[in-house]
Design an enzyme around this catalytic site. Sequence first.
Site, PDB file in Angstrom:
ATOM      1  N   ASN A   1      40.851  16.209 -24.501  1.00  0.00           N
ATOM      2  CA  ASN A   1      40.756  15.176 -23.459  1.00  0.00           C
ATOM      3  C   ASN A   1      39.350  14.601 -23.412  1.00  0.00           C
ATOM      4  O   ASN A   1      38.358  15.298 -23.623  1.00  0.00           O
ATOM      5  CB  ASN A   1      41.185  15.734 -22.092  1.00  0.00           C
ATOM      6  CG  ASN A   1      40.393  16.921 -21.621  1.00  0.00           C
ATOM      7  OD1 ASN A   1      40.007  17.770 -22.413  1.00  0.00           O
ATOM      8  ND2 ASN A   1      40.148  16.997 -20.330  1.00  0.00           N
TER       9      ASN A   1
ATOM     10  N   GLU B   1      37.268  12.324 -20.784  1.00  0.00           N
ATOM     11  CA  GLU B   1      37.220  11.671 -19.474  1.00  0.00           C
ATOM     12  C   GLU B   1      36.164  10.571 -19.480  1.00  0.00           C
ATOM     13  O   GLU B   1      35.295  10.519 -20.359  1.00  0.00           O
ATOM     14  CB  GLU B   1      36.926  12.709 -18.391  1.00  0.00           C
ATOM     15  CG  GLU B   1      38.054  13.726 -18.274  1.00  0.00           C
ATOM     16  CD  GLU B   1      37.811  14.763 -17.197  1.00  0.00           C
ATOM     17  OE1 GLU B   1      36.694  14.834 -16.633  1.00  0.00           O
ATOM     18  OE2 GLU B   1      38.757  15.524 -16.927  1.00  0.00           O
TER      19      GLU B   1
ATOM     20  N   CYS C   1      44.119  11.883 -22.046  1.00  0.00           N
ATOM     21  CA  CYS C   1      44.501  13.293 -22.187  1.00  0.00           C
ATOM     22  C   CYS C   1      44.514  13.690 -23.671  1.00  0.00           C
ATOM     23  O   CYS C   1      44.706  12.855 -24.561  1.00  0.00           O
ATOM     24  CB  CYS C   1      45.896  13.518 -21.622  1.00  0.00           C
ATOM     25  SG  CYS C   1      46.101  13.106 -19.881  1.00  0.00           S
TER      26      CYS C   1
ATOM     27  N   GLU D   1      46.779  15.258 -25.364  1.00  0.00           N
ATOM     28  CA  GLU D   1      48.054  15.012 -26.044  1.00  0.00           C
ATOM     29  C   GLU D   1      48.107  13.587 -26.606  1.00  0.00           C
ATOM     30  O   GLU D   1      48.541  13.355 -27.740  1.00  0.00           O
ATOM     31  CB  GLU D   1      49.229  15.214 -25.076  1.00  0.00           C
ATOM     32  CG  GLU D   1      49.362  16.624 -24.547  1.00  0.00           C
ATOM     33  CD  GLU D   1      48.612  16.849 -23.232  1.00  0.00           C
ATOM     34  OE1 GLU D   1      47.482  16.337 -23.062  1.00  0.00           O
ATOM     35  OE2 GLU D   1      49.175  17.545 -22.369  1.00  0.00           O
TER      36      GLU D   1
ATOM     37  N   CYS E   1      50.809  16.162 -18.308  1.00  0.00           N
ATOM     38  CA  CYS E   1      51.080  15.205 -17.236  1.00  0.00           C
ATOM     39  C   CYS E   1      52.283  14.338 -17.612  1.00  0.00           C
ATOM     40  O   CYS E   1      52.716  14.309 -18.774  1.00  0.00           O
ATOM     41  CB  CYS E   1      49.852  14.347 -16.964  1.00  0.00           C
ATOM     42  SG  CYS E   1      49.604  13.006 -18.137  1.00  0.00           S
TER      43      CYS E   1
ATOM     44  N   CYS F   1      51.863  11.761 -20.519  1.00  0.00           N
ATOM     45  CA  CYS F   1      51.887  12.375 -21.850  1.00  0.00           C
ATOM     46  C   CYS F   1      53.303  12.787 -22.241  1.00  0.00           C
ATOM     47  O   CYS F   1      53.704  12.604 -23.392  1.00  0.00           O
ATOM     48  CB  CYS F   1      50.946  13.579 -21.905  1.00  0.00           C
ATOM     49  SG  CYS F   1      49.209  13.099 -21.960  1.00  0.00           S
TER      50      CYS F   1
END
Length: 156
Positions: free
Chosen positions: A61, A63, A72, A74, A111, A114
Amino acid sequence: MKTLEKTIRYRASAIDQLPETDRRLAERAQAACDGAWAPYSGFRVGAAALLDNGAVVAGNNQESEVFPAGLCAERVVIFSVLSQYSGRKILKMAIAAWHDGAFTDTPVTSCGICVQSLVDLEKRQGEPIAILFTGNRQTIAVERAADLLPFTFSLA
Ligand SMILES: [Zn+2]
């Protein structure tokens, strides 16, 4: 009116009870946590995808100070595969997370965005993507991402 039911099947096991290939993929996901940039959430997430040619693509990830511009782990992996491995399929993805100085004991699940992205890719590539959420003590595995989102959005 009817009341209907959808059920999913998943496997739960300790990380050291995983088959060798799954354990290696989980270790790649854990290793990928190192490259995460997560100063805001404190969650360093790593993902590793096994492709149909045997290659493993890992990511983490990233940010951003400009929330929600980050991405993210994924989806970093999904888009890396789509952009760099044209025509290849993702067969399996392992996900791991590092928080408070250690890998999480229990699996951290993806999430909704994803999961939707993984389901979209399953449709696009015509093959399921097995998902392995890993924690230091416990893992959860499903055979296809669609199991995680039984009422997935679809244009058709
Ligand atoms: Zn996500």
